[in-house]
Enzyme design. Structure first.
Site, PDB file in Angstrom:
ATOM      1  N   HIS A  59       1.169  -1.293  -0.048  1.00 25.74           N
ATOM      2  CA  HIS A  59      -0.301  -0.200  -0.279  1.00 25.74           C
ATOM      3  C   HIS A  59       1.011   1.228  -0.442  1.00 25.74           C
ATOM      4  CE1 HIS A  59      -3.538  -2.482   2.197  1.00 25.74           C
ATOM      5  NE2 HIS A  59      -2.539  -3.206   0.919  1.00 25.74           N
ATOM      6  N   GLU A  61       0.408   4.134   1.962  1.00 24.34           N
ATOM      7  CA  GLU A  61       0.638   4.546   3.393  1.00 24.34           C
ATOM      8  C   GLU A  61       2.009   3.987   3.662  1.00 24.34           C
ATOM      9  OE1 GLU A  61      -3.255   4.628   1.089  1.00 24.34           O
ATOM     10  OE2 GLU A  61      -2.206   2.847   1.259  1.00 24.34           O
ATOM     11  N   CYS A  89      -5.282   1.941   5.576  1.00 28.96           N
ATOM     12  CA  CYS A  89      -5.853   0.918   6.203  1.00 28.96           C
ATOM     13  C   CYS A  89      -5.561   0.520   7.678  1.00 28.96           C
ATOM     14  CB  CYS A  89      -6.446  -0.877   5.751  1.00 28.96           C
ATOM     15  SG  CYS A  89      -3.721  -0.569   5.696  1.00 28.96           S
ATOM     16  N   CYS A  92      -1.950   0.184   7.527  1.00 25.68           N
ATOM     17  CA  CYS A  92      -1.081   1.585   7.291  1.00 25.68           C
ATOM     18  C   CYS A  92      -1.155   2.612   8.044  1.00 25.68           C
ATOM     19  CB  CYS A  92      -1.394   2.078   5.724  1.00 25.68           C
ATOM     20  SG  CYS A  92      -1.590   0.554   4.821  1.00 25.68           S
TER      21      CYS A  92
END
Length: 162
Positions: A59, A61, A89, A92
């Protein structure tokens, strides 16, 4: 900790996050994009989702949290802001808190995304979606941004209906 307001001056960063999400979609990936901005407004790093590689932890992030830990002092991290197309999420959000990054400003909330994906019949993810502040209560958060959320919704619709 209460949610903060998104400032007009932050909209260009959020628009870039949406552009990065579109780049992810164009590359065949889920549409998420994020950028890390210093206290003086300098874009330090940016990325988009790369989970199509098979590594579901890729991801943007999470990548920015790791980049910041390697390249910024604790003070620089605390003063920085992550602008992102979608609320972090839990993985993250935890990474963000563990490395001591500052604010998160997002276009679409995890609640919005969950509702959009449910409308499209997308199965629930293997990890429960939670607001950032339930995972990392000390992180300052701002969002969602209604004037850009429709663009993010459309990117997700395109991804999940191809």
């Amino acid at each position: 900790m209460a949610k903060e307001l998104v400032r007009e001056s932050e909209l260009p960063y959020l628009r870039r996050a949406v552009e990065l999400a579109a780049e992810a979609l164009d590359a065949g990936d889920e549409p998420f994009g994020s950028l890390l901005v210093s206290a003086d407004g300098t874009v330090l790093a940016e990325d988009h989702n790369r989970v199509a590689s098979g590594d579901r932890t890729r991801h943007p992030e999470f990548a920015l949290a790791r980049w910041s830990a390697a390249h910024l002092s604790p003070g620089e991290r605390a003063a920085a802001t992550v602008y992102t197309s979608g609320e972090h999420c839990p993985m993250c959000a935890a990474a963000h808190a563990w490395v001591g990054l500052g604010r998160i400003v997002y276009v679409a909330s995890s609640e919005q995304l969950g509702a959009w994906l449910a409308e499209l019949g997308v199965p629930a993810p293997p990890v429960r979606t939670l607001p950032v502040q339930e995972v990392a209560p000390g992180v300052r958060v701002a969002g969602p941004v209604p004037e850009l959320a429709g663009e993010v919704r459309e990117l997700h619709r395109r991804f999940h209906t191809r």
